[in-house]
Design a protein around this motif. Structure first.
Motif, PDB file in Angstrom:
ATOM      1  N   LEU B  11      31.189 -22.673   3.087  1.00  5.92           N
ATOM      2  CA  LEU B  11      32.154 -22.183   4.058  1.00  5.92           C
ATOM      3  C   LEU B  11      32.778 -23.378   4.753  1.00  5.92           C
ATOM      4  N   ILE B  12      34.098 -23.385   4.797  1.00  6.88           N
ATOM      5  CA  ILE B  12      34.811 -24.438   5.511  1.00  6.88           C
ATOM      6  C   ILE B  12      35.602 -23.781   6.622  1.00  6.88           C
ATOM      7  N   LYS B  13      35.388 -24.260   7.842  1.00  6.77           N
ATOM      8  CA  LYS B  13      36.066 -23.698   9.010  1.00  6.77           C
ATOM      9  C   LYS B  13      36.630 -24.841   9.842  1.00  6.77           C
ATOM     10  N   GLU B  14      37.614 -24.506  10.647  1.00  9.45           N
ATOM     11  CA  GLU B  14      38.155 -25.490  11.561  1.00  9.45           C
ATOM     12  C   GLU B  14      37.449 -25.366  12.904  1.00  9.45           C
ATOM     13  N   LYS B  15      37.564 -26.438  13.676  1.00 13.70           N
ATOM     14  CA  LYS B  15      36.983 -26.428  15.035  1.00 13.70           C
ATOM     15  C   LYS B  15      37.520 -25.235  15.807  1.00 13.70           C
ATOM     16  N   ARG B  16      36.640 -24.669  16.596  1.00 15.16           N
ATOM     17  CA  ARG B  16      36.941 -23.533  17.485  1.00 15.16           C
ATOM     18  C   ARG B  16      37.061 -22.204  16.744  1.00 15.16           C
ATOM     19  N   GLU B  17      36.933 -22.221  15.429  1.00 20.08           N
ATOM     20  CA  GLU B  17      36.946 -20.952  14.691  1.00 20.08           C
ATOM     21  C   GLU B  17      35.572 -20.283  14.749  1.00 20.08           C
ATOM     22  N   THR B  18      35.505 -19.105  14.144  1.00 23.07           N
ATOM     23  CA  THR B  18      34.284 -18.310  14.105  1.00 23.07           C
ATOM     24  C   THR B  18      33.802 -18.175  12.667  1.00 23.07           C
ATOM     25  N   ALA B  19      32.496 -18.154  12.487  1.00 26.00           N
ATOM     26  CA  ALA B  19      31.925 -17.973  11.148  1.00 26.00           C
ATOM     27  C   ALA B  19      30.814 -16.932  11.202  1.00 26.00           C
ATOM     28  N   THR B  20      30.698 -16.184  10.128  1.00 22.30           N
ATOM     29  CA  THR B  20      29.610 -15.203  10.005  1.00 22.30           C
ATOM     30  C   THR B  20      28.866 -15.465   8.710  1.00 22.30           C
ATOM     31  N   LEU B  21      27.571 -15.684   8.820  1.00 17.88           N
ATOM     32  CA  LEU B  21      26.711 -15.925   7.670  1.00 17.88           C
ATOM     33  C   LEU B  21      25.833 -14.697   7.473  1.00 17.88           C
ATOM     34  N   LYS B  22      25.666 -14.314   6.215  1.00 19.90           N
ATOM     35  CA  LYS B  22      24.881 -13.111   5.913  1.00 19.90           C
ATOM     36  C   LYS B  22      23.626 -13.455   5.119  1.00 19.90           C
ATOM     37  N   CYS B  23      22.616 -12.650   5.343  1.00 23.18           N
ATOM     38  CA  CYS B  23      21.327 -12.863   4.683  1.00 23.18           C
ATOM     39  C   CYS B  23      20.752 -11.512   4.267  1.00 23.18           C
ATOM     40  N   TYR B  24      20.357 -11.424   3.012  1.00 20.88           N
ATOM     41  CA  TYR B  24      19.702 -10.219   2.498  1.00 20.88           C
ATOM     42  C   TYR B  24      18.279 -10.593   2.101  1.00 20.88           C
ATOM     43  N   PRO B  25      17.293 -10.133   2.866  1.00 17.77           N
ATOM     44  CA  PRO B  25      15.911 -10.558   2.608  1.00 17.77           C
ATOM     45  C   PRO B  25      15.351  -9.914   1.348  1.00 17.77           C
ATOM     46  N   ILE B  26      14.212 -10.411   0.945  1.00 18.81           N
ATOM     47  CA  ILE B  26      13.494  -9.823  -0.188  1.00 18.81           C
ATOM     48  C   ILE B  26      13.127  -8.386   0.182  1.00 18.81           C
TER      49      ILE B  26
END
Lengths: 113, 112
Positions: B11-26
């Protein structure tokens, strides 16, 4: 609070043995060992619990000295695939279910042919 | 065997932007952890969830928040991104806290 690992780096020839140590200033409930190759996820190796229970791979051995708050990971007859950074993770809680791990700074192991 | 799945991988984002990371567990794992790992650093614990409730918090900035949903997947939301947030973000899951945790392949976040 961060556990201290030693040595920081080890270079071995294939077939040689190595010991990686992990010590904590706090009482421990468990010690977890992981190996991480560059840019990859840490891979679970072993967990040692207070009271002597151990879970992990058959080819990996480790010890946990509860009184001294220390653990050692023993790598015998090393193979090229053992190369990577080894982290110990300590769980300082005795009864919590959080499983929060504080990792040591890592020990880089390089196995040469 | 099913492993922990994270998305996106990069994921590449600029300063002050928002990011969402997702995780699907076992499947059937009830505990999820988030870690941040800078270059050459050890993984730093951010936050964990047990049965969809926050169970512990580490050195997670106030700009970050996370939650675990009814299907046990988790999301890490990061706002007002800073250059220093560039790192590998790992999610791990386990069956019960204190058990062996299995890590996902990580999301490499680059803030430019």
């Amino acid at each position: 609070q961060q556990p201290v690992q030693s040595p920081q780096a080890v270079i071995l020839r294939e077939g040689e043995d190595a010991v990686i140590n992990c010590s904590s200033s706090k009482a421990l409930y468990s010690v977890h060992w992981y190996r991480q190759k560059h840019g990859e996820a840490p891979v679970f190796l072993m967990i040692l619990l207070k009271g002597g229970e151990q879970k992990g791979h058959d080819k990996i051995s480790a010890s946990f000295n509860e009184k001294k708050q220390q653990s050692s990971l023993y790598l015998t007859a090393s193979q090229l695939s053992y190369s990577g950074t080894y982290f110990c993770g300590t769980d300082p809680y005795g009864s919590s279910n959080t499983g929060k791990l504080i990792f040591g700074q890592g020990t880089t192991l390089q196995v040469k042919p | 065997a099913a492993g922990v799945i994270q998305s996106p991988r990069h994921l590449i984002k600029e300063k002050r932007e928002t990011a969402t990371l997702k995780c699907y567990p076992i499947p059937r794992h009830d505990t999820v952890y988030w870690y941040q790992q800078g270059p050459g650093q050890d993984p730093q614990f951010l936050i964990s969830f047990y049965e969809k409730m926050q169970s512990d918090k580490g050195s997670i900035p106030d700009r970050f928040s996370a939650q675990q949903f009814s299907d046990y997947h988790s999301e890490l939301n990061m706002s007002s991104l800073e250059l220093g947030d560039s790192a590998l973000y790992f999610c791990a899951s386990s069956l019960g806290g204190g058990s062996e945790a299995f890590f996902g392949q990580g999301t490499r976040l680059t803030v430019v």
